[in-house]
Motif scaffolding. Structure first.
Motif, PDB file in Angstrom:
ATOM      1  N   HIS A  29       0.831  -1.209   0.000  1.00 18.71           N
ATOM      2  CA  HIS A  29       0.000   0.000   0.000  1.00 18.71           C
ATOM      3  C   HIS A  29       0.861   1.253   0.000  1.00 18.71           C
ATOM      4  O   HIS A  29       0.565   2.232  -0.708  1.00 18.71           O
ATOM      5  CB  HIS A  29      -0.940   0.013   1.206  1.00 18.71           C
ATOM      6  N   LEU A  30       1.918   1.254   0.794  1.00 18.08           N
ATOM      7  CA  LEU A  30       2.790   2.430   0.869  1.00 18.08           C
ATOM      8  C   LEU A  30       3.481   2.687  -0.467  1.00 18.08           C
ATOM      9  O   LEU A  30       3.669   3.841  -0.863  1.00 18.08           O
ATOM     10  CB  LEU A  30       3.823   2.248   1.979  1.00 18.08           C
ATOM     11  N   HIS A  31       3.864   1.618  -1.173  1.00 16.86           N
ATOM     12  CA  HIS A  31       4.483   1.772  -2.495  1.00 16.86           C
ATOM     13  C   HIS A  31       3.479   2.371  -3.480  1.00 16.86           C
ATOM     14  O   HIS A  31       3.788   3.329  -4.209  1.00 16.86           O
ATOM     15  CB  HIS A  31       4.989   0.425  -3.001  1.00 16.86           C
ATOM     16  N   ASP A  32       2.275   1.812  -3.489  1.00 15.25           N
ATOM     17  CA  ASP A  32       1.231   2.320  -4.375  1.00 15.25           C
ATOM     18  C   ASP A  32       0.878   3.762  -4.028  1.00 15.25           C
ATOM     19  O   ASP A  32       0.717   4.616  -4.919  1.00 15.25           O
ATOM     20  CB  ASP A  32      -0.009   1.433  -4.253  1.00 15.25           C
ATOM     21  N   LEU A  33       0.769   4.055  -2.745  1.00  8.52           N
ATOM     22  CA  LEU A  33       0.450   5.406  -2.286  1.00  8.52           C
ATOM     23  C   LEU A  33       1.529   6.396  -2.713  1.00  8.52           C
ATOM     24  O   LEU A  33       1.228   7.502  -3.191  1.00  8.52           O
ATOM     25  CB  LEU A  33       0.293   5.408  -0.765  1.00  8.52           C
ATOM     26  N   SER A  34       2.778   6.015  -2.559  1.00  9.41           N
ATOM     27  CA  SER A  34       3.886   6.888  -2.956  1.00  9.41           C
ATOM     28  C   SER A  34       3.835   7.187  -4.446  1.00  9.41           C
ATOM     29  O   SER A  34       4.022   8.336  -4.880  1.00  9.41           O
ATOM     30  CB  SER A  34       5.228   6.235  -2.600  1.00  9.41           C
ATOM     31  N   ARG A  71       1.206   7.093  -6.456  1.00 14.53           N
ATOM     32  CA  ARG A  71       0.058   7.935  -6.760  1.00 14.53           C
ATOM     33  C   ARG A  71       0.295   9.380  -6.329  1.00 14.53           C
ATOM     34  O   ARG A  71      -0.127  10.329  -7.009  1.00 14.53           O
ATOM     35  CB  ARG A  71      -1.197   7.371  -6.085  1.00 14.53           C
ATOM     36  N   ALA A  72       0.973   9.560  -5.197  1.00 15.14           N
ATOM     37  CA  ALA A  72       1.288  10.910  -4.732  1.00 15.14           C
ATOM     38  C   ALA A  72       2.232  11.616  -5.702  1.00 15.14           C
ATOM     39  O   ALA A  72       2.069  12.804  -6.004  1.00 15.14           O
ATOM     40  CB  ALA A  72       1.918  10.845  -3.337  1.00 15.14           C
ATOM     41  N   ALA A 120       3.877  18.760  -1.318  1.00 12.51           N
ATOM     42  CA  ALA A 120       2.524  18.323  -1.652  1.00 12.51           C
ATOM     43  C   ALA A 120       2.440  16.800  -1.676  1.00 12.51           C
ATOM     44  O   ALA A 120       1.418  16.221  -1.293  1.00 12.51           O
ATOM     45  CB  ALA A 120       2.103  18.897  -3.001  1.00 12.51           C
ATOM     46  N   VAL A 121       3.512  16.123  -2.116  1.00  8.27           N
ATOM     47  CA  VAL A 121       3.556  14.664  -2.123  1.00  8.27           C
ATOM     48  C   VAL A 121       3.411  14.129  -0.698  1.00  8.27           C
ATOM     49  O   VAL A 121       2.631  13.207  -0.431  1.00  8.27           O
ATOM     50  CB  VAL A 121       4.870  14.161  -2.760  1.00  8.27           C
ATOM     51  N   VAL A 122       4.157  14.723   0.215  1.00  8.96           N
ATOM     52  CA  VAL A 122       4.097  14.295   1.621  1.00  8.96           C
ATOM     53  C   VAL A 122       2.702  14.537   2.193  1.00  8.96           C
ATOM     54  O   VAL A 122       2.140  13.683   2.892  1.00  8.96           O
ATOM     55  CB  VAL A 122       5.163  15.028   2.455  1.00  8.96           C
ATOM     56  N   SER A 123       2.124  15.686   1.894  1.00  3.13           N
ATOM     57  CA  SER A 123       0.781  16.003   2.384  1.00  3.13           C
ATOM     58  C   SER A 123      -0.249  14.997   1.862  1.00  3.13           C
ATOM     59  O   SER A 123      -1.131  14.554   2.614  1.00  3.13           O
ATOM     60  CB  SER A 123       0.397  17.423   1.946  1.00  3.13           C
ATOM     61  N   TYR A 124      -0.117  14.627   0.594  1.00  2.00           N
ATOM     62  CA  TYR A 124      -0.999  13.636  -0.024  1.00  2.00           C
ATOM     63  C   TYR A 124      -0.895  12.304   0.721  1.00  2.00           C
ATOM     64  O   TYR A 124      -1.911  11.670   1.035  1.00  2.00           O
ATOM     65  CB  TYR A 124      -0.589  13.472  -1.491  1.00  2.00           C
ATOM     66  N   ILE A 125       0.327  11.887   1.013  1.00  2.00           N
ATOM     67  CA  ILE A 125       0.563  10.607   1.694  1.00  2.00           C
ATOM     68  C   ILE A 125      -0.043  10.607   3.092  1.00  2.00           C
ATOM     69  O   ILE A 125      -0.766   9.675   3.483  1.00  2.00           O
ATOM     70  CB  ILE A 125       2.071  10.309   1.746  1.00  2.00           C
ATOM     71  N   PRO A 177      15.410   5.123  -8.536  1.00  2.00           N
ATOM     72  CA  PRO A 177      14.913   6.443  -8.930  1.00  2.00           C
ATOM     73  C   PRO A 177      13.579   6.769  -8.260  1.00  2.00           C
ATOM     74  O   PRO A 177      13.002   5.945  -7.538  1.00  2.00           O
ATOM     75  CB  PRO A 177      14.744   6.305 -10.448  1.00  2.00           C
ATOM     76  N   GLN A 178      13.080   7.959  -8.536  1.00  2.58           N
ATOM     77  CA  GLN A 178      11.791   8.398  -8.006  1.00  2.58           C
ATOM     78  C   GLN A 178      10.695   7.384  -8.349  1.00  2.58           C
ATOM     79  O   GLN A 178      10.577   6.914  -9.472  1.00  2.58           O
ATOM     80  CB  GLN A 178      11.437   9.762  -8.599  1.00  2.58           C
ATOM     81  N   GLY A 179       9.912   7.025  -7.355  1.00  2.00           N
ATOM     82  CA  GLY A 179       8.814   6.089  -7.551  1.00  2.00           C
ATOM     83  C   GLY A 179       9.165   4.644  -7.254  1.00  2.00           C
ATOM     84  O   GLY A 179       8.278   3.784  -7.194  1.00  2.00           O
TER      85      GLY A 179
END
Length: 227
Positions: free
Chosen positions: A47-52, A54-55, A65-70, A155-157
């Protein structure tokens, strides 16, 4: 005199017996908890991987904003019950690397933090009593294991899973932030996080801030029944 010696010997035997029983009880408790660790977790790596991801898709390189989304989605998922919503950023020196962290969750069996730096760092991962999942939100992390002639590139994601008991060298060339999730036994990891204070930085105000926030979150979660 003989009676006195016999009495002292009896007391010594009694003390050793008590210590042996306590050790056996502790070992039994640890074995039981170790076999049931999964039941104590409230977060899932998938879930955390998918959430990251999507953010990142929603906000790109706007890491705030990514952190706030998470954090917002985690609030919905766990009801805000075990989360710290105050962005209390503190420096973190461990294994020769330096960055900063925001502790979202800390308990006996899990921690979830935002860790990173805007100028890069490099160091030793530590050899830990928990699995560590490093979800890259911005930038790139490199990792190295002895015997390899090529770096591992995250890398990112992507997510870098450091298995419990393993160790690597890691590097973030420039700005890099990650959602870091550890699951296993968290208290033994604290020594690694504290060691540089006593051997290098002597930054005791940061040590106190880290201890205060971590202790507050762990105790607060324990009071809610979260081990």
């Amino acid at each position: 005199m003989a009676a006195s010696k016999n009495s002292a010997a009896a007391k010594g035997t009694s003390t050793l017996t008590i210590l042996a029983l306590l050790l056996a009880a502790f070992a039994s408790l640890f074995y039981y908890l170790e076999q049931h660790l999964e039941s104590f977790y409230v977060f899932e790596p998938e879930h955390l991987h998918d959430l990251s991801q999507r953010a990142i898709a929603a906000h790109g390189n706007d890491t705030r904003a990514v952190v706030s989304y998470i954090v917002s989605e985690l609030d919905e998922k766990v009801g805000g019950k075990y989360l710290n919503f105050d962005e209390e950023w503190v420096f973190n020196n461990a294994g020769g690397a330096m960055g900063a962290m925001y502790i979202i969750h800390a308990s006996i069996t899990e921690y979830l933090i935002i860790f990173g730096t805007s100028i890069g760092t490099e160091g030793h991962t530590g050899r830990h009593t928990a699995d560590d999942y490093f979800h890259i939100l911005q930038g790139t992390q490199l990792a190295y294991t002895p015997g390899s002639y090529e770096p591992e590139v995250y890398p990112q994601g992507s997510v870098h899973h450091l298995h419990r008991g393993d160790v690597k060298q890691y590097k973030m060339d420039s700005s890099c932030f990650a959602l870091e999730y550890a699951r296993g036994w968290i208290p033994p990891m604290l020594g690694f996080g504290y060691a540089d204070t006593f051997t290098s930085t002597l930054d005791f105000p940061t040590l106190w801030a880290t201890t205060r926030i971590t202790g507050r979150e762990m105790i607060g979660n324990l009071l809610q029944g979260k081990i």
